[in-house]
Design an enzyme around this catalytic site. Sequence first.
Site: not given
Length: 327
Positions: A14, A75, A106, A129, A131, A133, A175
Amino acid sequence: MNKIKNIGVLTSGGDSPGMNAAIRAVVRASIYYDIEVTGFLRGYEGLIHDDCIPMDRKSVANIIQRGGTILKTARSEAFRTVEGRKTAHENLKSRNIDALIVIGGDGTFTGANVFASEFDFPIIGLPGTIDNDLAGTDFTIGYDSAINTVIDAVDRIRDTAESHDRLFIVEVMGRDSGLIALRSGIGVGAEAILIPEANMGVEDVLHKLEHSRKDKSSKIIIVAEGDDAGGAFKVGEILQSKYPHYDTKVSVLGHIQRGGKPTCMDRVLASRLGVSAVEGLINGERNVMAGQVNREMVFTPFDHAIKHIDAEKVSSRWLKLIDILSF
């Protein structure tokens, strides 16, 4: 010190605001250290199909303020196969590329970790990213821009919520991680925040609504898309059935969180990390993610950075802060 003559760079997974700033930093740092740079298009797909371009100062001019990624992203299912990775390695060697810098999250680092292990190929990752994360960095490239986009959008929603005495359930991205919801929810003064990392469910939201101030003309609930409660529409259905007197609306912000100009923080972070990655390769670092912890540049092995969210990022102190401020 290793003699690195040609570095490949790509963006994968992403997109996130600040990726272009990171590409720019990698290219300019490489040129500073007399290293050639090759940009691969559409992430690992570009490695497999040998789809690449030489990069110089001109190719990264006037991109630091742009969202998205000039190298495109994708991807790659083919890169998940041994055959695909073998083709990618052959293309890298045929172009005399000595090392890779990959920008992503990730999934990107998982692929990089496997590839590096199979072919003993030097790779450094940059955490790109929204996120946030990944372990090994306080913030990822794009996270600050994403939460500021959410805050701007929810502030506008609050205006109409105030005008109509409405309850708004706003779904944000995340997500597997609720960190966008967590910080943006605090920033907009949300009455409740639902995130995957906490046990708070719709029942807790109902309790908050029952005990909230009656004189408040608007209420905002922030829901991470991956929350166990089932997303904003599910939460909205439950709340509407329980409180039919509320004028309940659902708003899903979606991919606007990924687009737009990166904030100053993301531009500076991406610039520091890009330079750090090039210098790391020169100094022999390999199979690690470059990150910023307590304002210092650090390197974290891929297998630790992937899916190991630091406990500090979603600590009980943050959850208590939400309770106090929504009282």
